[in-house]
Enzyme design. Structure first.
Site, PDB file in Angstrom:
ATOM      1  N   GLY A   1       0.837  -1.201   0.000  1.00  0.00           N
ATOM      2  CA  GLY A   1       0.000   0.000   0.000  1.00  0.00           C
ATOM      3  C   GLY A   1       0.866   1.242   0.000  1.00  0.00           C
ATOM      4  O   GLY A   1       2.098   1.156  -0.046  1.00  0.00           O
ATOM      5  N   ASN A   2       0.240   2.405   0.066  1.00  0.00           N
ATOM      6  CA  ASN A   2       1.004   3.646   0.084  1.00  0.00           C
ATOM      7  C   ASN A   2       1.825   3.790   1.343  1.00  0.00           C
ATOM      8  O   ASN A   2       2.913   4.336   1.322  1.00  0.00           O
ATOM      9  CB  ASN A   2       0.071   4.839  -0.045  1.00  0.00           C
ATOM     10  CG  ASN A   2      -0.210   5.100  -1.500  1.00  0.00           C
ATOM     11  OD1 ASN A   2       0.702   5.149  -2.304  1.00  0.00           O
ATOM     12  ND2 ASN A   2      -1.475   5.234  -1.841  1.00  0.00           N
TER      13      ASN A   2
ATOM     14  N   ASP B   1      -5.487  -2.610  -5.869  1.00  0.00           N
ATOM     15  CA  ASP B   1      -6.054  -3.074  -4.593  1.00  0.00           C
ATOM     16  C   ASP B   1      -7.583  -2.988  -4.636  1.00  0.00           C
ATOM     17  O   ASP B   1      -8.287  -3.880  -4.153  1.00  0.00           O
ATOM     18  CB  ASP B   1      -5.481  -2.300  -3.402  1.00  0.00           C
ATOM     19  CG  ASP B   1      -5.570  -0.783  -3.545  1.00  0.00           C
ATOM     20  OD1 ASP B   1      -5.878  -0.271  -4.644  1.00  0.00           O
ATOM     21  OD2 ASP B   1      -5.332  -0.086  -2.535  1.00  0.00           O
TER      22      ASP B   1
END
Ligand SMILES: Nc1ncnc2c1ncn2[C@@H]1O[C@H](COP(=O)(O)OP(=O)(O)OP(=O)(O)O)[C@@H](O)[C@H]1O
Ligand SMILES: CC(C)(CO)[C@@H](O)C(=O)NCCC(=O)O
Ligand SMILES: [K+]
Length: 279
Positions: A8-9, A101
């Protein structure tokens, strides 16, 4: 072992799944960074025979990760957003631009429940819809709880919302800055999810099962009014569905999948919406 990676980020989450028994053996999370070097908090690659990756980090992060893993592991699968997969048709004008995602969450949700609404409460909060026939409508992206808080710069960034708080406590007016901020952003997040869900079900004329995932799913869940399920491994479920490797996966079973939440009659959703529009 199968290594599933959800980059993820902010956080890169991983889990090791036994290819024979389909059991999850271990899990972890590390800050997302350029170099995904084995070490503390990172699984031992010697036991890994296949890797499946979802990544929304910068291209360089994925490229470096794949290069590193390919030196050690025989098969490395990287998920991509496609125009169509597993009966779902991507609603984006440019399908490849949909965060993978989100796409994996939608595929997992559709495999589990048919048409559904999937919500991922991470760095961003994303809400996606797929209709019973498999048409994905697109969705909504809003800042996640932590991002909202950091953007206010009121000196409250280190005071997280207690994930064990009840929604009732988090929705009352705050009597200190930190409470006003925490309750404000919590109100923003849960109001948005409730409203978006009702609005789209009303517009499409269908009551859809609602599924939540992501780091803040549990706390957001307490403020969501309609019946729903929290599915921490929803993105991993999409990886399992796209790249089935175990017998259970080939039979369409996803690890940790919840029971499909009860469907609320559409009239009830519409009544709630009409009421909130009066306020
Ligand atoms: N240990 C942790 N470190 C950072 N954030 C955490 C942690 N535990 C829970 N959170 C919460 O989870 C959220 C991050 O969610 P998540 O782990 O789903 O991922 P993410 O890597 O930010 O995902 P994405 O970038 O894909 O949205 C943050 O907003 C934070 O409030
Ligand atoms: C929105 C996030 C950051 C959520 O993780 C990710 O899905 C992403 O980078 N998406 C690309 C933009 C889009 O989905 O339209
Ligand atoms: K995420």
């Amino acid at each position: 072992m199968i290594l599933d990676l959800d980059i993820g980020n902010t956080l890169s989450k991983w889990r090791l799944k036994d290819a024979e028994s389909s059991e999850i053996r271990s899990r972890g999370a590390v800050w997302t960074r350029e170099e995904w070097r084995p070490g503390a908090d990172i699984p031992d690659l010697d036991v890994v025979e296949a890797v499946r990756i979802s990544s929304v980090a910068r291209k360089a992060v994925l490229a470096q990760t794949v290069a590193l893993l390919q030196r050690r592991v025989r098969s490395v699968h990287v998920a991509r957003s496609e125009p169509e997969a597993l009966g779902v048709s991507n609603g984006y004008r440019e399908p490849g631009k949909l965060g993978v995602d989100r796409w994996l969450g939608v595929l997992a949700g559709y495999q589990l429940a048919g048409g559904c609404c999937t919500v991922d409460c991470g760095s961003a909060i994303t809400v996606d819809f797929v209709l019973p026939g498999g048409q994905h409508l697109g969705g909504y992206i809003l800042p996640g709880l932590r991002l909202m808080k950091e953007s206010l710069k009121l000196g409250t960034r280190n005071v997280a919302i207690d994930p064990d708080s009840e929604a009732d406590e988090l929705l009352v007016p705050g009597a200190r800055t930190v409470e006003a901020v925490n309750h404000g952003i919590y109100m923003a997040a849960v109001s948005a999810v409730n409203r978006i869900y009702s609005e789209v079900c009303d517009r499409e004329g269908v009551s859809l099962p609602l599924l939540l995932t992501g780091g803040d799913a549990r706390v957001v869940s307490r403020g969501v009014q309609v019946p729903h399920a929290v599915w921490p491994d929803m993105v991993y479920g999409g990886l399992e569905a796209c790249f089935p490797l175990t017998a259970a996966e080939r039979a369409g079973r996803m690890s940790g999948a919840p029971t499909v939440p009860r469907r609320v009659p559409l009239e009830k959703i519409r009544a709630g919406l009409a009421f909130s529009m009066l306020l």
